[in-house]
Design an enzyme around this catalytic site. Structure first.
Site, PDB file in Angstrom:
ATOM      1  N   CYS A   1      -5.676   1.989   6.183  1.00 22.91           N
ATOM      2  CA  CYS A   1      -6.316   0.765   6.663  1.00 22.91           C
ATOM      3  C   CYS A   1      -5.601   0.345   7.955  1.00 22.91           C
ATOM      4  O   CYS A   1      -4.540   0.887   8.290  1.00 22.91           O
ATOM      5  CB  CYS A   1      -6.210  -0.318   5.586  1.00 22.91           C
ATOM      6  SG  CYS A   1      -4.535  -0.963   5.342  1.00 22.91           S
TER       7      CYS A   1
ATOM      8  N   CYS B   1      -1.854  -0.432   7.470  1.00 28.10           N
ATOM      9  CA  CYS B   1      -1.018   0.757   7.282  1.00 28.10           C
ATOM     10  C   CYS B   1      -0.941   1.582   8.560  1.00 28.10           C
ATOM     11  O   CYS B   1       0.116   2.126   8.889  1.00 28.10           O
ATOM     12  CB  CYS B   1      -1.538   1.585   6.118  1.00 28.10           C
ATOM     13  SG  CYS B   1      -1.314   0.752   4.528  1.00 28.10           S
TER      14      CYS B   1
ATOM     15  N   HIS C   1       0.847  -1.193   0.000  1.00 28.96           N
ATOM     16  CA  HIS C   1       0.000   0.000   0.000  1.00 28.96           C
ATOM     17  C   HIS C   1       0.883   1.242   0.000  1.00 28.96           C
ATOM     18  O   HIS C   1       2.060   1.186   0.374  1.00 28.96           O
ATOM     19  CB  HIS C   1      -0.883   0.014   1.245  1.00 28.96           C
ATOM     20  CG  HIS C   1      -1.948  -1.038   1.244  1.00 28.96           C
ATOM     21  ND1 HIS C   1      -3.019  -0.987   2.097  1.00 28.96           N
ATOM     22  CD2 HIS C   1      -2.116  -2.161   0.491  1.00 28.96           C
ATOM     23  CE1 HIS C   1      -3.807  -2.027   1.881  1.00 28.96           C
ATOM     24  NE2 HIS C   1      -3.270  -2.761   0.912  1.00 28.96           N
TER      25      HIS C   1
ATOM     26  N   GLU D   1       1.148   3.796   1.921  1.00 32.85           N
ATOM     27  CA  GLU D   1       1.773   4.160   3.194  1.00 32.85           C
ATOM     28  C   GLU D   1       2.973   3.270   3.496  1.00 32.85           C
ATOM     29  O   GLU D   1       4.010   3.757   3.965  1.00 32.85           O
ATOM     30  CB  GLU D   1       0.751   4.070   4.335  1.00 32.85           C
ATOM     31  CG  GLU D   1      -0.402   5.048   4.213  1.00 32.85           C
ATOM     32  CD  GLU D   1      -1.590   4.507   3.417  1.00 32.85           C
ATOM     33  OE1 GLU D   1      -2.667   5.116   3.509  1.00 32.85           O
ATOM     34  OE2 GLU D   1      -1.450   3.494   2.709  1.00 32.85           O
TER      35      GLU D   1
END
Length: 157
Positions: A84, A87, A54, A56
């Site tokens: 999420c 992350c 992801h 991040e």
């Protein structure tokens, strides 16, 4: 010190657009320390064939490499969508002081993403994290990235 949060979020938006242009999902992030950009990153899930890549996480990896440390204390992150739980945890583990969020998990859901709907504040409250989560930095512009992504791909998800 007066921080222009919109400036940094616009750099995160640029990261998301780089991701969209390279066939990735519409998420971007930057890490900032003392008013200077440390690193940026965008979603690389499809590129890496890695569901954990992801924006991040990629940004944290790039920032740790840039400063040659896994301790990002003294830094903050700007991310185009509320992180999420995975992350949020990575942000906590890297010791970032704060994370500034644009679009919400609900915005991501309406675009077809199946994020866990546990708000970042709950992740940090339950986990007793000292990392601050701040919402509302350019939320409309960040949510607009989902429409840009759909238009660029010609698909819903």
């Amino acid at each position: 010190m007066n921080v222009d949060h919109s400036h940094w979020m616009r750099l995160a938006i640029e990261q998301a657009r780089k991701g969209i242009a390279s066939g990735q999902s519409p998420f971007g992030a930057v890490v900032v320390r003392n008013g200077s950009l440390v690193a940026g990153g965008h979603n690389e899930v499809w590129k890496r064939t890695d569901p954990t890549a992801h924006a991040e996480v990629v940004c944290i990896q790039n920032a740790a490499k840039a400063i040659a440390s896994i301790d990002l204390a003294g830094c903050v992150m700007y991310t185009t969508t509320e992180p999420c739980p995975m992350c949020a945890s990575a942000i906590h583990w890297s010791k970032l002081d704060a994370v500034y969020c644009g679009a919400t998990i609900a915005d991501a859901e309406t675009a077809g993403f199946t994020e866990l709907t546990l708000p970042i504040e709950e992740v940090y409250r339950i986990g007793k994290s000292k990392t601050k989560a701040i919402r509302g930095v350019l939320p409309t512009e960040c949510a607009g990235l989902f429409a840009e992504w759909k238009a660029a791909r010609g698909r819903a998800y």
